[in-house]
Design a protein around this motif. Structure first.
Motif, PDB file in Angstrom:
ATOM      1  N   LYS A 116      23.170 -20.557   8.468  1.00  0.00           N
ATOM      2  CA  LYS A 116      22.279 -19.406   8.393  1.00  0.00           C
ATOM      3  C   LYS A 116      21.316 -19.484   9.558  1.00  0.00           C
ATOM      4  N   THR A 164      12.184 -11.602  -1.069  1.00  0.00           N
ATOM      5  CA  THR A 164      12.264 -12.155   0.284  1.00  0.00           C
ATOM      6  C   THR A 164      11.029 -11.808   1.117  1.00  0.00           C
ATOM      7  N   HIS A 222      23.127 -17.109  -4.360  1.00  0.00           N
ATOM      8  CA  HIS A 222      21.943 -16.267  -4.158  1.00  0.00           C
ATOM      9  C   HIS A 222      20.797 -17.132  -3.631  1.00  0.00           C
ATOM     10  N   HIS A 223      20.168 -16.648  -2.555  1.00  0.00           N
ATOM     11  CA  HIS A 223      19.149 -17.445  -1.850  1.00  0.00           C
ATOM     12  C   HIS A 223      17.995 -17.866  -2.778  1.00  0.00           C
ATOM     13  N   LEU A 247      11.539   1.519  -7.535  1.00  0.00           N
ATOM     14  CA  LEU A 247      12.874   1.283  -6.976  1.00  0.00           C
ATOM     15  C   LEU A 247      13.454  -0.042  -7.457  1.00  0.00           C
ATOM     16  N   THR A 280      13.909  -3.067  -2.465  1.00  0.00           N
ATOM     17  CA  THR A 280      14.287  -2.726  -3.850  1.00  0.00           C
ATOM     18  C   THR A 280      14.347  -3.978  -4.717  1.00  0.00           C
ATOM     19  N   THR A 281      14.167  -5.159  -4.106  1.00  0.00           N
ATOM     20  CA  THR A 281      13.983  -6.395  -4.874  1.00  0.00           C
ATOM     21  C   THR A 281      12.550  -6.858  -4.595  1.00  0.00           C
ATOM     22  N   GLY A 284      17.587  -5.115  -0.934  1.00  0.00           N
ATOM     23  CA  GLY A 284      17.061  -6.474  -1.030  1.00  0.00           C
ATOM     24  C   GLY A 284      17.030  -7.087   0.362  1.00  0.00           C
ATOM     25  N   GLY A 285      16.781  -8.378   0.425  1.00  0.00           N
ATOM     26  CA  GLY A 285      16.668  -9.060   1.717  1.00  0.00           C
ATOM     27  C   GLY A 285      17.901  -8.882   2.589  1.00  0.00           C
ATOM     28  N   SER A 286      19.073  -8.813   1.966  1.00  0.00           N
ATOM     29  CA  SER A 286      20.303  -8.712   2.767  1.00  0.00           C
ATOM     30  C   SER A 286      20.328  -7.403   3.548  1.00  0.00           C
ATOM     31  N   ASP A 319      23.189  -1.857   0.771  1.00  0.00           N
ATOM     32  CA  ASP A 319      24.376  -2.666   0.472  1.00  0.00           C
ATOM     33  C   ASP A 319      25.305  -1.891  -0.465  1.00  0.00           C
ATOM     34  N   GLY A 326      15.735  -1.264 -11.678  1.00  0.00           N
ATOM     35  CA  GLY A 326      17.147  -1.419 -12.038  1.00  0.00           C
ATOM     36  C   GLY A 326      17.713  -2.810 -11.768  1.00  0.00           C
ATOM     37  N   MET A 327      16.899  -3.696 -11.205  1.00  0.00           N
ATOM     38  CA  MET A 327      17.422  -5.037 -10.888  1.00  0.00           C
ATOM     39  C   MET A 327      17.871  -5.754 -12.157  1.00  0.00           C
ATOM     40  N   ASP A 371      17.317  -7.245   6.090  1.00  0.00           N
ATOM     41  CA  ASP A 371      17.550  -8.062   7.297  1.00  0.00           C
ATOM     42  C   ASP A 371      18.586  -7.410   8.202  1.00  0.00           C
ATOM     43  N   THR A 398      15.046 -13.441  -7.204  1.00  0.00           N
ATOM     44  CA  THR A 398      14.166 -12.938  -6.143  1.00  0.00           C
ATOM     45  C   THR A 398      12.713 -13.330  -6.425  1.00  0.00           C
ATOM     46  N   ASN A 454      23.855 -12.344   1.858  1.00  0.00           N
ATOM     47  CA  ASN A 454      23.936 -13.314   2.959  1.00  0.00           C
ATOM     48  C   ASN A 454      24.752 -12.694   4.113  1.00  0.00           C
TER      49      ASN A 454
HETATM   50  P1  NAD Z   1      20.220  -9.246  -1.882  1.00  0.00           P
HETATM   51  O1  NAD Z   1      19.629  -8.300  -0.909  1.00  0.00           O
HETATM   52  O2  NAD Z   1      21.342 -10.090  -1.396  1.00  0.00           O
HETATM   53  O3  NAD Z   1      20.678  -8.417  -3.156  1.00  0.00           O
HETATM   54  C1  NAD Z   1      21.280  -9.087  -4.245  1.00  0.00           C
HETATM   55  C2  NAD Z   1      21.949  -8.083  -5.152  1.00  0.00           C
HETATM   56  O4  NAD Z   1      20.978  -7.297  -5.814  1.00  0.00           O
HETATM   57  C3  NAD Z   1      22.883  -7.097  -4.438  1.00  0.00           C
HETATM   58  O5  NAD Z   1      24.093  -7.045  -5.140  1.00  0.00           O
HETATM   59  C4  NAD Z   1      22.145  -5.771  -4.520  1.00  0.00           C
HETATM   60  O6  NAD Z   1      23.036  -4.681  -4.601  1.00  0.00           O
HETATM   61  C5  NAD Z   1      21.362  -5.937  -5.808  1.00  0.00           C
HETATM   62  N1  NAD Z   1      20.140  -5.119  -5.871  1.00  0.00           N
HETATM   63  C6  NAD Z   1      19.132  -5.067  -4.977  1.00  0.00           C
HETATM   64  N2  NAD Z   1      18.160  -4.245  -5.406  1.00  0.00           N
HETATM   65  C7  NAD Z   1      18.569  -3.758  -6.588  1.00  0.00           C
HETATM   66  C8  NAD Z   1      17.998  -2.836  -7.534  1.00  0.00           C
HETATM   67  N3  NAD Z   1      16.808  -2.291  -7.351  1.00  0.00           N
HETATM   68  N4  NAD Z   1      18.719  -2.552  -8.638  1.00  0.00           N
HETATM   69  C9  NAD Z   1      19.924  -3.127  -8.857  1.00  0.00           C
HETATM   70  N5  NAD Z   1      20.501  -3.998  -8.025  1.00  0.00           N
HETATM   71  C10 NAD Z   1      19.830  -4.309  -6.900  1.00  0.00           C
HETATM   72  O7  NAD Z   1      19.110 -10.193  -2.522  1.00  0.00           O
HETATM   73  P2  NAD Z   1      17.690 -10.685  -2.007  1.00  0.00           P
HETATM   74  O8  NAD Z   1      17.387 -11.903  -2.753  1.00  0.00           O
HETATM   75  O9  NAD Z   1      16.703  -9.604  -2.024  1.00  0.00           O
HETATM   76  O10 NAD Z   1      17.944 -11.071  -0.467  1.00  0.00           O
HETATM   77  C11 NAD Z   1      18.585 -12.273  -0.097  1.00  0.00           C
HETATM   78  C12 NAD Z   1      18.813 -12.288   1.392  1.00  0.00           C
HETATM   79  O11 NAD Z   1      17.551 -12.242   2.066  1.00  0.00           O
HETATM   80  C13 NAD Z   1      19.530 -13.529   1.884  1.00  0.00           C
HETATM   81  O12 NAD Z   1      20.463 -13.180   2.859  1.00  0.00           O
HETATM   82  C14 NAD Z   1      18.421 -14.361   2.479  1.00  0.00           C
HETATM   83  O13 NAD Z   1      18.880 -15.235   3.471  1.00  0.00           O
HETATM   84  C15 NAD Z   1      17.518 -13.283   3.040  1.00  0.00           C
HETATM   85  N6  NAD Z   1      16.120 -13.699   3.209  1.00  0.00           N
HETATM   86  C16 NAD Z   1      15.435 -13.214   4.264  1.00  0.00           C
HETATM   87  C17 NAD Z   1      14.105 -13.562   4.480  1.00  0.00           C
HETATM   88  C18 NAD Z   1      13.367 -13.037   5.662  1.00  0.00           C
HETATM   89  O14 NAD Z   1      12.268 -13.477   5.933  1.00  0.00           O
HETATM   90  N7  NAD Z   1      13.886 -12.105   6.418  1.00  0.00           N
HETATM   91  C19 NAD Z   1      13.457 -14.407   3.579  1.00  0.00           C
HETATM   92  C20 NAD Z   1      14.163 -14.864   2.491  1.00  0.00           C
HETATM   93  C21 NAD Z   1      15.495 -14.506   2.310  1.00  0.00           C
END
Ligand code: NAD
Length: 389
Positions: free
Chosen positions: A167, A149, A282-283, A186, A145-146, A99-101, A41, A189-190, A104, A198, A73
């Protein structure tokens, strides 16, 4: 405790441990990917964690492309743009990094690039996945990296249909990545908000899977240990992002949540999905807000189960003790207690509330709630989450 470094083959191959991202070239060779598209992302793309990973590919002389137009998302236009880059670069596989975004979307690019039908034809409904041309799905390597999800070990990708503001969960067995590199370094840094959100997502997955009706003792077993890991490690990871042991356990808990939720999810997710689609929240954080209200609503059906879970996690006081522990954890992580704390200036009229309740009851996760989620119940839960009562 032995060193937190391991290799699992459940439900796919997971190379787990700090520093294992350096194995990426070896993993590409093992999956037969010669020209990967690296999908991440835009926020992550600017961080050293991406630069250092791309350097590993450069050093190994891997010809790769990068695609980072991924919204939180993600939406269909992100997918269309990603597929165009995948085809133009003649890529033969995807490294989904983020992350999940990003995970996915990367997974969906690898899946959809070779299909002729619209992605919506592969929604997780009945056996719609059999409509897909399985041979045309490119291999996927997932690098989370999160820690929330669990998409890295899942057979689904979530994407928002902008036309309907819903969704959608796209499902295919081959959306399961071939190899995962779960490297907790990884995730250090979150920022706090993302660590909290998350981590609460992982908890929501474990909790809802465990409470879903149906016989699946394997999922139950994974879910209870996942819940314990979250209670023990999420506050530590939140308080000190560099705590690699806590980060490692949270990465495991996230994968465990997604492994367990093949049993089902429930009303936390049914309500969180429409809120995420309509307000772009945020989910995981949205799940965290709804959690105590849904737990209370389901009480009669899950009291005994939750008491057993509480005992396993070392939480005293049965169901009530567990409910209090959730509230305490949320406070520690600065999770807003009510929806207006998450959505600034929230002003929902009756029609909008009705729409969200309608969307919640038809969400595919609603069927997994231990108490039937009627429109009236969804409305009450929404009102409670708005009022914080
Ligand atoms: P995300 O992927 O949307 O990331 C959120 C923010 O965190 C972004 O700005 C990203 O740049 C930042 N980030 C991520 N890793 C980082 C790191 N190591 N250091 C600094 N910043 C970092 O967040 P998420 O919660 O991981 O994912 C949410 C998405 O996953 C939603 O779209 C949700 O619908 C989807 N999801 C999918 C499943 C599945 O089974 N496939 C399950 C639950 C959620």
């Amino acid at each position: 405790m032995s060193k937190l470094i391991s290799k699992w083959n459940y439900p796919t191959t997971v190379r787990f441990g700090a520093g294992r991202i350096k194995e990426l070239p070896e993993v590409l060779a093992a999956t037969g990917i010669k020209r990967p598209l690296f999908v991440t992302d835009p926020g992550l793309a600017k961080l050293p964690v991406v630069a250092s990973t791309l350097k590993i590919l450069d050093d190994a002389k891997v010809p790769y492309g990068v695609f980072s137009e991924v919204r939180p998302n993600p939406v269909e236009s992100n997918l269309t743009a990603g597929i165009a880059v995948f085809k133009k670069g003649k890529h033969d596989g995807v490294i989904a990094f983020g992350g999940g975004s990003a995970l996915d979307l990367g997974k969906l690019i690898a899946f959809q690039a070779g299909q002729t039908r619209p992605v919506w034809d592969f929604e997780d409904v009945d056996d719609w996945w059999t409509r897909a041309n399985s041979d045309a799905i490119a291999p996927i390597i997932a690098v989370p990296t999160t820690a929330g999800t669990g998409s890295e070990v899942g057979r689904a990708g979530v994407i928002t249909n902008e036309a309907t503001h819903t969704k959608k969960v796209i499902f295919h067995p081959k959306l399961l990545p071939a190899i995962v590199i779960a490297d907790p370094e990884l995730s250090v840094g979150m920022p706090g908000f993302i660590t909290a959100g998350t981590g609460m997502d992982a908890l929501a997955h474990c909790l809802e899977a465990y409470c879903a009706p149906g016989y699946h003792p394997m999922a139950d077993g994974i879910a209870v240990e996942g819940v314990r890991l979250v209670f023990e490690n999420l506050p530590k990871a939140y308080a000190n992002g560099k705590d690699l042991v806590a980060r490692a356990h949270m990465m495991s808990a996230a994968a465990m949540g997604a492994t367990a939720f093949q049993k089902g999810l429930g009303a936390i997710h049914s309500l969180s999905h429409p809120i995420g689609a309509l307000y772009d929240t945020h989910h995981g954080m949205t799940n965290a807000v709804f959690m105590p209200y849904v737990l209370a609503f389901n009480r009669d059906a899950i009291e005994v189960r939750i008491a057993r879970l509480a005992a396993y996690c070392g939480i005293k006081g049965g169901f009530d003790g567990f409910a209090k522990a959730i509230i305490k954890l949320r406070k520690e992580l600065k999770v807003p207690h009510a929806l207006p704390g998450l959505i600034k200036g929230l002003d929902m009229d009756k029609k909008r509330k009705g729409l969200i309740a309608d969307m919640a009851v038809v969400d595919p996760t609603a069927g997994g709630n231990p108490v039937k989620l009627t429109k009236k119940a969804a409305l009450t839960l929404l009102e409670n989450a708005i009022a914080g009562t």
